[in-house]
Motif scaffolding. Structure first.
Motif, PDB file in Angstrom:
ATOM      1  N   PRO A 134      21.220  30.615   4.096  1.00  0.00           N
ATOM      2  CA  PRO A 134      20.554  31.190   5.271  1.00  0.00           C
ATOM      3  C   PRO A 134      20.587  32.715   5.211  1.00  0.00           C
ATOM      4  N   PRO A 135      19.498  33.362   5.559  1.00  0.00           N
ATOM      5  CA  PRO A 135      19.475  34.828   5.491  1.00  0.00           C
ATOM      6  C   PRO A 135      20.457  35.445   6.478  1.00  0.00           C
ATOM      7  N   VAL A 136      21.036  36.554   6.072  1.00  0.00           N
ATOM      8  CA  VAL A 136      21.948  37.303   6.939  1.00  0.00           C
ATOM      9  C   VAL A 136      21.177  38.461   7.545  1.00  0.00           C
ATOM     10  N   ASN A 137      21.011  38.409   8.842  1.00  0.00           N
ATOM     11  CA  ASN A 137      20.239  39.412   9.566  1.00  0.00           C
ATOM     12  C   ASN A 137      21.091  40.655   9.774  1.00  0.00           C
ATOM     13  N   GLU A 138      20.618  41.777   9.278  1.00  0.00           N
ATOM     14  CA  GLU A 138      21.371  43.028   9.415  1.00  0.00           C
ATOM     15  C   GLU A 138      21.149  43.681  10.769  1.00  0.00           C
ATOM     16  N   GLY A 139      20.180  43.179  11.533  1.00  0.00           N
ATOM     17  CA  GLY A 139      19.899  43.768  12.839  1.00  0.00           C
ATOM     18  C   GLY A 139      20.883  43.302  13.895  1.00  0.00           C
ATOM     19  N   GLU A 140      20.640  43.741  15.106  1.00  0.00           N
ATOM     20  CA  GLU A 140      21.516  43.401  16.222  1.00  0.00           C
ATOM     21  C   GLU A 140      21.280  41.962  16.659  1.00  0.00           C
ATOM     22  N   LEU A 141      22.370  41.201  16.791  1.00  0.00           N
ATOM     23  CA  LEU A 141      22.317  39.856  17.367  1.00  0.00           C
ATOM     24  C   LEU A 141      22.894  39.904  18.765  1.00  0.00           C
ATOM     25  N   PRO A 142      22.459  38.965  19.626  1.00  0.00           N
ATOM     26  CA  PRO A 142      23.109  38.894  20.941  1.00  0.00           C
ATOM     27  C   PRO A 142      24.618  38.759  20.769  1.00  0.00           C
ATOM     28  N   GLY A 143      25.370  39.511  21.565  1.00  0.00           N
ATOM     29  CA  GLY A 143      26.819  39.557  21.400  1.00  0.00           C
ATOM     30  C   GLY A 143      27.484  38.199  21.420  1.00  0.00           C
ATOM     31  N   ALA A 144      27.103  37.359  22.370  1.00  0.00           N
ATOM     32  CA  ALA A 144      27.724  36.042  22.490  1.00  0.00           C
ATOM     33  C   ALA A 144      27.460  35.198  21.255  1.00  0.00           C
ATOM     34  N   LEU A 145      26.264  35.276  20.712  1.00  0.00           N
ATOM     35  CA  LEU A 145      25.922  34.491  19.533  1.00  0.00           C
ATOM     36  C   LEU A 145      26.678  34.994  18.314  1.00  0.00           C
ATOM     37  N   ALA A 146      26.731  36.313  18.118  1.00  0.00           N
ATOM     38  CA  ALA A 146      27.422  36.879  16.960  1.00  0.00           C
ATOM     39  C   ALA A 146      28.880  36.456  16.930  1.00  0.00           C
ATOM     40  N   ARG A 147      29.510  36.369  18.097  1.00  0.00           N
ATOM     41  CA  ARG A 147      30.921  35.991  18.151  1.00  0.00           C
ATOM     42  C   ARG A 147      31.122  34.488  17.986  1.00  0.00           C
ATOM     43  N   SER A 148      30.237  33.688  18.573  1.00  0.00           N
ATOM     44  CA  SER A 148      30.497  32.259  18.662  1.00  0.00           C
ATOM     45  C   SER A 148      29.969  31.444  17.487  1.00  0.00           C
ATOM     46  N   VAL A 149      28.931  31.914  16.797  1.00  0.00           N
ATOM     47  CA  VAL A 149      28.328  31.100  15.761  1.00  0.00           C
ATOM     48  C   VAL A 149      29.294  30.854  14.604  1.00  0.00           C
ATOM     49  N   THR A 150      30.248  31.757  14.406  1.00  0.00           N
ATOM     50  CA  THR A 150      31.242  31.577  13.348  1.00  0.00           C
ATOM     51  C   THR A 150      32.609  31.163  13.886  1.00  0.00           C
ATOM     52  N   ASP A 151      32.710  30.943  15.175  1.00  0.00           N
ATOM     53  CA  ASP A 151      33.981  30.556  15.788  1.00  0.00           C
ATOM     54  C   ASP A 151      34.277  29.101  15.443  1.00  0.00           C
ATOM     55  N   PRO A 152      35.395  28.796  14.775  1.00  0.00           N
ATOM     56  CA  PRO A 152      35.703  27.409  14.422  1.00  0.00           C
ATOM     57  C   PRO A 152      35.845  26.486  15.627  1.00  0.00           C
ATOM     58  N   ARG A 153      36.051  27.059  16.815  1.00  0.00           N
ATOM     59  CA  ARG A 153      36.109  26.213  18.014  1.00  0.00           C
ATOM     60  C   ARG A 153      34.718  25.704  18.391  1.00  0.00           C
ATOM     61  N   ALA A 154      33.680  26.340  17.842  1.00  0.00           N
ATOM     62  CA  ALA A 154      32.313  25.841  17.998  1.00  0.00           C
ATOM     63  C   ALA A 154      31.868  25.079  16.765  1.00  0.00           C
ATOM     64  N   SER A 155      32.250  25.572  15.587  1.00  0.00           N
ATOM     65  CA  SER A 155      31.836  24.981  14.313  1.00  0.00           C
ATOM     66  C   SER A 155      33.073  24.633  13.492  1.00  0.00           C
ATOM     67  N   PRO A 156      33.663  23.467  13.714  1.00  0.00           N
ATOM     68  CA  PRO A 156      34.933  23.142  13.045  1.00  0.00           C
ATOM     69  C   PRO A 156      34.833  23.004  11.537  1.00  0.00           C
ATOM     70  N   LEU A 157      33.621  22.893  10.981  1.00  0.00           N
ATOM     71  CA  LEU A 157      33.471  22.853   9.526  1.00  0.00           C
ATOM     72  C   LEU A 157      33.893  24.175   8.887  1.00  0.00           C
ATOM     73  N   LEU A 158      33.958  25.241   9.668  1.00  0.00           N
ATOM     74  CA  LEU A 158      34.165  26.574   9.115  1.00  0.00           C
ATOM     75  C   LEU A 158      35.624  26.971   8.975  1.00  0.00           C
TER      76      LEU A 158
END
Length: 399
Positions: free
Chosen positions: A295-319
Motif C-alpha cells: 500500500p502506498p505511504v502518503n507523505e501528506g497530512e492524515l487526519p490525526g485520529a486515523l494516523a494514530r489508530s490505523v497502526t495501533d495494535p488495539r485496532a489491528s491486532p495483526l500488527l
C-alpha cells in the motif's frame, strides 16, 4: 390473455434479474443466499429513511433483538462488569462437589457499529454454549461507533474481561480459572484477539483459549486478494467493510474515500506493513494470480485520529511483533473462502504458528462472511449449523 401472459413473463424476468447474483458455484444454497441479499437490498430501496446498506443492517439488528430470558436449563442475568453492560448465561443445574465450570467471554460482530448481544442468533449461540459445554457465557454489550469510536469498544471489552478474570468473580460463578476462553465473530473477533493480547501484558488470570470467527485484524491493506476476490459478495461487500473501518477510526468523512482507494497510510504505517504482507504470510493457493504491491505511504497530512489508530495494535491486532504473539494461548481461527476478511484470518494463523502458538485453522471453502448468524428459518443455512457444531466441538475438546 396474450398481453397478460407477456406481462407475467416480463415481471418474472425482471424479478429474476433483480434477485440473481453471480455467486460462486460451490456455495451451497446459492439461491437462498441470493434471496437473503435481495431482501436486504429491497429494504434499502423502500422509503424507510435509509440511504445505504449500513442503514439496512442497522434495521436488521433492531429486528433481530430479543429479550434474553431464563428458561428451565439456562439462567440469564443482566449485569455490569466494571461499568460495562453484559448478559451472563449460566447453567441451571448445580455444580457437583469439586467441579468447576468452563467460561466463554463472547464479543458480538457488526463492524463495531452494529449488532448486540441481544440479537436472536447471539442469544441462541450463548444458550448452546451453556448447555453443550456446561459453561458460563459472558456476552459483552460494548458501546458502538460512530457514537463511541476507537478505542471505546475495545476499552469496554477489555474492562469487562479484566473484571471477570479475577479470582473472586470467577469463584462467584463456580468457574475454573484455567478454563476460560475469549471468543467473538467478525469485529467481535477483532476485539477478542486484542483482549487476549492485552490481558497477557500484566500478571493475572489469563485465558486458556481464544476462538476467532472470521475476524477482522488489520486496516493497513484493504486490497488483499480476498478483498479483491470478494468485493461484491454478500453479506459483507468491500465497501461496507471499509465503511466500518472508517466509522470506527475517524470522524473525518474524507477517510472513507482514502480507505476505499487503499491510500490511507502515512509515514507511521511504513514499519508495520511487513506484518500485513500477504505475499509472505498467505499461502500461494490464496495469492492466486494477484501480484503484491505494498500500500502506498502518503507523505501528506492524515487526519490525526486515523494516523494514530490505523497502526495501533488495539485496532489491528495483526500488527503486534512476534514477541507479543509467543505467550498467547491456543487459538481456533475460522475463515471463509468467500469473505473479504479471509486473508486477515489466514495471515494471523501463519503468524501465530511461526510464533509457536498452537492453532486450529478451520477453513470453509464454500463459506461466506456472517454465515454463523443464519441458523433460524427462513434464513437457515446448512453451513451455519456445521460452523456452530465445529466451533462447539473445538471448545469442548480444548477448554
Amino acid at each position: 390473455v396474450r398481453s397478460g401472459t407477456f406481462a407475467l413473463v416480463l415481471l418474472g424476468a425482471l424479478m429474476a434479474y433483480y434477485v440473481y447474483l453471480p455467486l460462486p458455484e460451490d456455495i451451497e444454497q446459492r439461491w437462498k443466499l441470493m434471496l437473503t441479499d435481495c431482501a436486504f437490498r429491497s429494504l434499502s430501496h423502500l422509503s424507510l429513511g435509509l440511504k445505504d446498506y449500513m442503514g439496512v443492517m442497522m434495521l436488521v439488528t433492531f429486528a433481530e433483538r430479543v429479550v434474553p430470558q431464563s428458561d428451565e436449563r439456562v439462567r440469564v442475568e443482566d449485569e455490569r462488569f466494571d461499568g460495562v453492560e453484559v448478559v451472563v448465561y449460566q447453567p441451571r443445574r448445580d455444580v457437583c462437589a469439586g467441579e468447576r465450570r468452563r467460561a466463554v467471554i463472547y464479543l458480538h460482530g457488526g463492524g463495531w457499529c452494529l449488532g448486540s448481544t441481544r440479537m436472536g442468533p447471539y442469544d441462541s449461540l450463548a444458550r448452546e454454549m451453556v448447555t453443550e459445554l456446561n459453561a458460563v457465557v459472558v456476552s459483552v454489550e460494548y458501546r458502538l461507533a460512530p457514537a463511541h469510536r476507537f478505542p471505546v469498544p475495545f476499552e469496554d471489552a477489555y474492562r469487562a474481561a479484566k473484571y471477570f478474570l479475577s479470582a473472586d468473580v470467577l469463584g462467584s460463578y463456580d468457574v475454573d480459572p484455567e478454563r476460560v476462553a475469549v471468543s467473538g465473530d467478525s469485529a467481535g473477533g477483532n476485539l477478542a484477539a486484542v483482549v487476549v493480547q492485552q490481558v497477557g501484558v500484566k500478571p493475572r488470570i489469563k485465558p486458556k483459549a481464544q476462538a476467532l470467527i472470521y475476524p477482522v485484524l488489520q486496516a493497513l491493506d484493504l486490497n488483499t486478494p480476498s478483498y479483491r476476490q470478494n468485493r461484491h459478495m454478500p453479506i459483507l461487500p468491500r465497501t461496507l467493510m471499509v465503511r466500518f473501518w472508517s466509522e470506527y477510526l475517524s470522524s473525518d468523512k474524507s477517510v472513507l474515500l482514502s480507505m476505499l482507494a487503499n491510500a490511507h497510510n502515512g509515514p507511521d504505517s511504513a514499519p508495520f506493513l511487513r506484518f500485513a504482507n500477504w505475499s509472505v504470510f498467505l499461502h500461494e493457493s490464496h495469492r492466486r494470480t494477484y501480484d503484491y504491491v505494498a500500500p502506498p505511504v502518503n507523505e501528506g497530512e492524515l487526519p490525526g485520529a486515523l494516523a494514530r489508530s490505523v497502526t495501533d495494535p488495539r485496532a489491528s491486532p495483526l500488527l503486534v511483533p512476534d514477541a507479543a504473539l509467543r505467550p498467547l494461548p491456543k487459538a481456533y481461527v475460522l475463515t471463509c473462502e468467500y469473505d473479504v476478511l479471509r486473508d486477515d484470518g489466514m495471515m494471523y494463523v501463519e503468524r501465530l504458528r511461526l510464533a509457536g502458538v498452537h492453532v486450529t485453522h478451520q477453513h470453509y471453502p464454500a463459506g461466506f462472511h456472517g454465515a454463523l448468524m443464519f441458523t433460524v428459518w427462513p434464513t437457515d443455512f446448512r453451513i451455519a449449523r456445521q460452523m456452530v457444531n465445529d466451533y462447539l466441538l473445538w471448545l469442548k475438546q480444548n477448554l
